[in-house]
Design a protein around this motif. Structure first.
Motif, PDB file in Angstrom:
ATOM      1  N   VAL A  62       0.843  -1.196   0.000  1.00  0.00           N
ATOM      2  CA  VAL A  62       0.000   0.000   0.000  1.00  0.00           C
ATOM      3  C   VAL A  62       0.880   1.248   0.000  1.00  0.00           C
ATOM      4  N   SER A  63       1.904   1.232   0.838  1.00  0.00           N
ATOM      5  CA  SER A  63       2.814   2.381   0.924  1.00  0.00           C
ATOM      6  C   SER A  63       3.466   2.680  -0.414  1.00  0.00           C
ATOM      7  N   SER A  64       3.899   1.656  -1.109  1.00  0.00           N
ATOM      8  CA  SER A  64       4.675   1.829  -2.340  1.00  0.00           C
ATOM      9  C   SER A  64       3.774   1.963  -3.564  1.00  0.00           C
ATOM     10  N   VAL A  65       2.996   0.919  -3.854  1.00  0.00           N
ATOM     11  CA  VAL A  65       2.143   0.916  -5.044  1.00  0.00           C
ATOM     12  C   VAL A  65       1.000   1.915  -4.870  1.00  0.00           C
ATOM     13  N   GLY A  66       0.457   1.983  -3.659  1.00  0.00           N
ATOM     14  CA  GLY A  66      -0.621   2.936  -3.408  1.00  0.00           C
ATOM     15  C   GLY A  66      -0.198   4.370  -3.646  1.00  0.00           C
ATOM     16  N   SER A  67       1.034   4.697  -3.266  1.00  0.00           N
ATOM     17  CA  SER A  67       1.542   6.056  -3.503  1.00  0.00           C
ATOM     18  C   SER A  67       1.695   6.321  -4.997  1.00  0.00           C
ATOM     19  N   ALA A  68       2.118   5.291  -5.749  1.00  0.00           N
ATOM     20  CA  ALA A  68       2.239   5.440  -7.211  1.00  0.00           C
ATOM     21  C   ALA A  68       0.869   5.616  -7.855  1.00  0.00           C
ATOM     22  N   VAL A  69      -0.127   4.897  -7.346  1.00  0.00           N
ATOM     23  CA  VAL A  69      -1.492   5.021  -7.867  1.00  0.00           C
ATOM     24  C   VAL A  69      -2.013   6.438  -7.620  1.00  0.00           C
ATOM     25  N   LYS A  70      -1.786   6.944  -6.449  1.00  0.00           N
ATOM     26  CA  LYS A  70      -2.217   8.321  -6.138  1.00  0.00           C
ATOM     27  C   LYS A  70      -1.531   9.319  -7.072  1.00  0.00           C
ATOM     28  N   LEU A  71      -0.231   9.133  -7.285  1.00  0.00           N
ATOM     29  CA  LEU A  71       0.527  10.067  -8.117  1.00  0.00           C
ATOM     30  C   LEU A  71       0.065  10.021  -9.572  1.00  0.00           C
ATOM     31  N   VAL A  72      -0.177   8.825 -10.113  1.00  0.00           N
ATOM     32  CA  VAL A  72      -0.564   8.734 -11.524  1.00  0.00           C
ATOM     33  C   VAL A  72      -1.960   9.332 -11.740  1.00  0.00           C
ATOM     34  N   CYS A  73      -2.812   9.203 -10.737  1.00  0.00           N
ATOM     35  CA  CYS A  73      -4.137   9.838 -10.852  1.00  0.00           C
ATOM     36  C   CYS A  73      -4.002  11.357 -10.810  1.00  0.00           C
ATOM     37  N   GLU A  74      -3.075  11.866 -10.017  1.00  0.00           N
ATOM     38  CA  GLU A  74      -2.842  13.310  -9.977  1.00  0.00           C
ATOM     39  C   GLU A  74      -2.284  13.805 -11.311  1.00  0.00           C
ATOM     40  N   LYS A  75      -1.498  12.965 -11.975  1.00  0.00           N
ATOM     41  CA  LYS A  75      -1.007  13.344 -13.306  1.00  0.00           C
ATOM     42  C   LYS A  75      -2.152  13.404 -14.314  1.00  0.00           C
ATOM     43  N   LEU A  76      -3.094  12.476 -14.199  1.00  0.00           N
ATOM     44  CA  LEU A  76      -4.282  12.530 -15.055  1.00  0.00           C
ATOM     45  C   LEU A  76      -5.056  13.828 -14.819  1.00  0.00           C
ATOM     46  N   GLN A  77      -5.158  14.217 -13.567  1.00  0.00           N
ATOM     47  CA  GLN A  77      -5.869  15.454 -13.244  1.00  0.00           C
ATOM     48  C   GLN A  77      -5.214  16.662 -13.922  1.00  0.00           C
ATOM     49  N   GLU A  78      -3.890  16.679 -13.945  1.00  0.00           N
ATOM     50  CA  GLU A  78      -3.184  17.780 -14.612  1.00  0.00           C
ATOM     51  C   GLU A  78      -3.508  17.806 -16.104  1.00  0.00           C
ATOM     52  N   GLN A  79      -3.577  16.622 -16.718  1.00  0.00           N
ATOM     53  CA  GLN A  79      -3.927  16.563 -18.140  1.00  0.00           C
ATOM     54  C   GLN A  79      -5.361  17.016 -18.380  1.00  0.00           C
ATOM     55  N   LEU A  80      -6.257  16.627 -17.482  1.00  0.00           N
ATOM     56  CA  LEU A  80      -7.653  17.045 -17.611  1.00  0.00           C
ATOM     57  C   LEU A  80      -7.783  18.562 -17.527  1.00  0.00           C
ATOM     58  N   LEU A  81      -7.028  19.163 -16.607  1.00  0.00           N
ATOM     59  CA  LEU A  81      -7.071  20.616 -16.481  1.00  0.00           C
ATOM     60  C   LEU A  81      -6.574  21.287 -17.760  1.00  0.00           C
ATOM     61  N   LYS A  82      -5.502  20.771 -18.340  1.00  0.00           N
ATOM     62  CA  LYS A  82      -4.966  21.353 -19.586  1.00  0.00           C
ATOM     63  C   LYS A  82      -5.983  21.252 -20.717  1.00  0.00           C
ATOM     64  N   LEU A  83      -6.673  20.120 -20.792  1.00  0.00           N
ATOM     65  CA  LEU A  83      -7.708  19.968 -21.820  1.00  0.00           C
ATOM     66  C   LEU A  83      -8.852  20.957 -21.589  1.00  0.00           C
ATOM     67  N   ALA A  84      -9.248  21.109 -20.337  1.00  0.00           N
ATOM     68  CA  ALA A  84     -10.347  22.022 -20.017  1.00  0.00           C
ATOM     69  C   ALA A  84      -9.975  23.461 -20.342  1.00  0.00           C
ATOM     70  N   GLN A  85      -8.708  23.789 -20.186  1.00  0.00           N
ATOM     71  CA  GLN A  85      -8.260  25.160 -20.463  1.00  0.00           C
ATOM     72  C   GLN A  85      -8.306  25.491 -21.956  1.00  0.00           C
ATOM     73  N   LYS A  86      -8.326  24.457 -22.792  1.00  0.00           N
ATOM     74  CA  LYS A  86      -8.389  24.678 -24.243  1.00  0.00           C
ATOM     75  C   LYS A  86      -9.806  24.939 -24.743  1.00  0.00           C
ATOM     76  N   MET A  87     -10.763  24.728 -23.865  1.00  0.00           N
ATOM     77  CA  MET A  87     -12.161  24.926 -24.255  1.00  0.00           C
ATOM     78  C   MET A  87     -12.443  26.420 -24.456  1.00  0.00           C
ATOM     79  N   GLU A  88     -13.368  26.707 -25.346  1.00  0.00           N
ATOM     80  CA  GLU A  88     -13.719  28.095 -25.621  1.00  0.00           C
ATOM     81  C   GLU A  88     -14.337  28.737 -24.377  1.00  0.00           C
TER      82      GLU A  88
END
Length: 739
Positions: free
Chosen positions: A511-537
């Motif tokens: 949980v400590s190791s893989v769980g932390s990686a899971v949390k981080l990769v989801c946060e990276k997805l969030q950053e991509q989602l924000l960038k996509l949303a910023q491109k909207m008119e």
């Protein structure tokens, strides 16, 4: 309102698959054109094969080959090729390498046939003749040959602090005793099994029972000279392992050898008896010398361990670190010596070193409390430490005092009478005992991949394992909460060597190791989602930073203006309906090096001992655990319950008997290797003590697999003393030792 999945008792997401049989274990995958391999084991424990006759087996129609040291292929047999991620220092065992026999039940042949029944019958026809040599399997008889290894598998014992012998000599109250426990075998329900599938391209697909698919992948790649990318190891479900699956076992090597040579798919499943032919918790003898002042202050601790290992590898565990972790004492010396015997190399077994070392130390501390006429809890509090004295570092968090307080209150410890044999119910002598323990909370580097589909479904993957601990579930919880989506919209995938890198599933660090990686990769997805949303008119998110937005209920919104929101599906629609992907690798934070991190437990036990028959029943257990943030209290509680049950086994039942005359483990089935059953397990109460830790990892979780067992066996032994007045220092506590 955001769903808080972590910290919530949640049913296993894989529960239905397991109870309906939908979940597939290593030996259960259906493979066309499959051959079956059966292992032949040696009849002696040391010597040489002088002749091996396979002709009768080969004469049977349907037998394809009998592999022995005489006809095995000429692969590279260097030590480095056969080491794996869990290898101790030394020269790893190499199946069918030559005619030398190193231990009893060593695999000497593999019979491969069209059916399992035929292979099993043909294996009986393989005849081997031996030149026996004198063997040594008795640890006690060989203690004078004990040595300090040049290199330790675990960190070497810490250097002495102060003057332990001098302080012991001057101490007002002294204890000097030896403690021992026998060899234990893991005995998971699922036997070790491998299916190796050879493909015409030269690639291999392997189904393996293992706690780390990438460990098996590297092992096979090195041993057979196959490029790592041409080896895929799959293990989606593991039917228990407890450490037995950390290292690739010999059935894997033999299945791959046969598949490569015969250009077919080959399955090899070990029998229950063969499960006793590799790896075990080592027979260990410990000598403790403890000195204290008359008012109960510890002044000296010497803790010296002697454990068995094989002739070819130096296996050791963290048996003697616990005085420095658990107690405040200025004068401490420890040592861990090995005795090489004609046995297979021991293997990590749930809380390796912790179960062993804490058992001896905590019984000794109970003995000291009685010498001082102090309550065992009071004595421990008197010698409480806020630092890890081995490393001279503060703890990242430590709520052990709360474990004492809450556990004692729930148990009713205040009603305990100090004097042994002072509590009775008819013919039953009642004993109350306690012990405490710790287990290191580690984070390893791990990686994860996340894919968010246009429909809002999230798939997260990592090449970790689920040995029954609930990995599928807690990773799904972490991902769902981080992304702010429904748990049923998350799928977590594991157990495939092609997935992102993961450490072995062991050490309570998943949980400590893989769980932390899971949390981080989801946060990276969030950053991509924000960038996509910023491109909207006319995007309301155009000037927002990631820290300005939140994710809940499948929506992204401005934290300070929740009404300004957009669904994740609408964001993805801006990218022409393409799925969003991210990969991330999470390493431990550098600040962790300034701290020592441990889970802690305090276990309180009631036993009832029949004063005429000597039978022992563990009637109540209260286990109070401080392990940081508990991601899933339901599966977490199961981990602690499992540790408690196993602690009963360690204290009262488990014992693999070695016949030194022939050098073989004789208790090699579940009929004679005794384990706790339903009638042995009574009321067990689990308390999770609240503990916040912002150092240990991004989740604040410390892991639960090991901490549940370490303090149970000594608490039972101390309760038996309180009930009977008899101090048993050699496990298991059986009738003959009490009568």
């Amino acid at each position: 309102m955001k769903e808080h999945y972590t910290g919530t008792a949640t049913n296993r997401v894989d529960g239905r698959a397991k109870v309906t049989g939908e979940a597939k274990y290593a030996a259960e995958f259906e493979v066309p054109d499959l051959l079956y391999g059966v292992v032949v084991n040696s009849a002696i424990s040391k010597g040489k094969i002088t002749r091996i006759d396979t002709s009768a087996a080969l004469a049977l129609p349907g037998v394809h080959q009998v592999f022995t040291h005489e006809n095995r292929p000429g692969y590279t047999w260097l030590d480095s090729h056969y080491q794996d991620e869990d290898s101790p220092p030394g020269s790893p065992f190499r199946p069918l390498y030559n005619n030398e026999i190193k231990f009893s039940m060593q695999p000497i042949a593999l019979v491969v046939a069209d059916t399992f029944e035929l292979a099993r019958y043909a294996a009986l026809l393989v005849h081997a003749e031996y030149e026996s040599q004198p063997h040594e399997t008795d640890l006690e008889a060989n203690l004078p040959k004990a040595y300090k290894p040049k290199k330790y598998k675990s960190p070497p014992p810490s250097d002495p602090r102060g003057d332990a012998p001098g302080a012991f000599a001057a101490a007002e109250v002294k204890l000097e005793e030896a403690y021992a426990h026998p060899a234990h075998h893991h005995n998971p329900m699922e036997m070790h099994a491998s299916i190796a599938i050879w493909q015409e391209s030269g690639k291999l697909t392997i189904y393996d029972k293992i706690q780390g698919v990438q460990n098996s992948q590297k092992y096979i790649s090195n041993a057979f000279g196959v490029p790592q990318e041409d080896v895929q190891v799959i293990s989606p479900f593991v039917g228990g392992a407890f450490g037995s699956g950390l290292r690739p076992q010999y059935q894997l090597f033999l299945a791959v050898l046969a598949a490569k040579e015969l250009k077919r798919a080959v399955k090899v499943v070990l029998t229950r008896q063969q499960m006793f032919s590799f790896g075990h918790r080592p027979f260990t003898i410990q000598r403790l010398a403890i000195g204290a002042s008359a008012d109960g202050k510890l002044e000296s601790i010497s803790h010296n361990a002697f454990a068995e290992t094989s002739r070819f590898e130096d296996y050791n565990e963290d048996v003697v670190i616990w005085p420095g972790v658990l107690y405040n004492c200025e004068n401490v010396e420890v040592s861990h010596q090995l005795v090489g015997l004609d046995v297979y190399t021991p293997l990590d077994m749930r809380a390796p070193g912790g179960t062993t070392g804490t058992f001896a130390l905590e019984i000794a501390m109970d003995e000291m409390a009685y010498k001082l006429n102090m309550d065992p809890v009071e004595f421990r509090l008197k010698n409480y430490t806020d630092k890890d004295l081995n490393k001279d570092k503060p703890h990242s968090s430590k709520e052990l005092k709360e474990c004492y307080r809450q556990g004692a209150e729930r148990f009713g410890w205040a009603k305990r009478k100090m004097e042994p044999r002072s509590m009775k119910e008819g013919h039953q002598l009642i004993g109350w005992g306690m012990a405490h323990g710790a287990w290191e909370a580690q984070q390893q580097e791990a990686a994860a991949k996340a894919v968010l589909s246009p429909t809002g479904k999230l798939t997260v993957s990592s090449a970790t394992a689920d040995i029954g601990t609930g990995t599928y579930t807690v990773m799904s919880q972490i991902a769902a909460e981080t992304m702010g989506i429904a748990l049923e919209d998350v799928t977590f995938e594991l157990g495939d060597s092609t997935q992102p890198k993961s450490p072995l599933e062991g050490g309570s660090w998943t949980v400590s190791s893989v769980g932390s990686a899971v949390k981080l990769v989801c946060e990276k997805l969030q950053e991509q989602l924000l960038k996509l949303a910023q491109k909207m008119e006319n995007s309301p998110f155009s000037d927002a930073k990631i820290e300005d937005v939140s994710f809940e209920n499948g929506q992204m919104f401005l934290t300070q203006a929740p009404a300004t929101s957009i669904s994740l599906q609408a964001i993805l629609a801006q990218d022409e309906g393409q799925p969003l992907e991210a990969e991330a690798s999470q390493k431990p934070d550098k600040k962790q090096k300034n701290y020592s991190s441990y889970s802690h437990s305090a276990t309180f036990v009631e036993v009832k001992v029949d004063e005429d028959l000597g039978t022992v029943k563990v009637t109540r257990i209260v286990s109070a655990v401080a392990a940081g943030r508990i991601i899933n209290p339901k599966t977490g509680r199961s981990q602690i319950l499992g540790g408690a049950v196993w602690g009963i086994g360690v204290a009262l039942e488990e014992h693999t008997v070695l016949d030194h005359t022939i050098g073989r483990f004789m208790t090699h089935d579940l009929d004679k290797y005794h384990l706790p059953v339903n009638a042995d397990v009574h009321e067990t109460d689990v308390i999770f003590v609240e503990e916040k830790d912002e150092i240990v990892n991004p989740l604040g979780a410390k892991g639960l697999g090991e901490i549940g067992i370490v303090s149970v066996a000594p608490a039972i032994a101390n309760a038996v003393f309180h009930a009977t007045g008899k101090r048993i220092r050699e496990l298991p506590i059986t009738l003959d030792k009490l009568m």
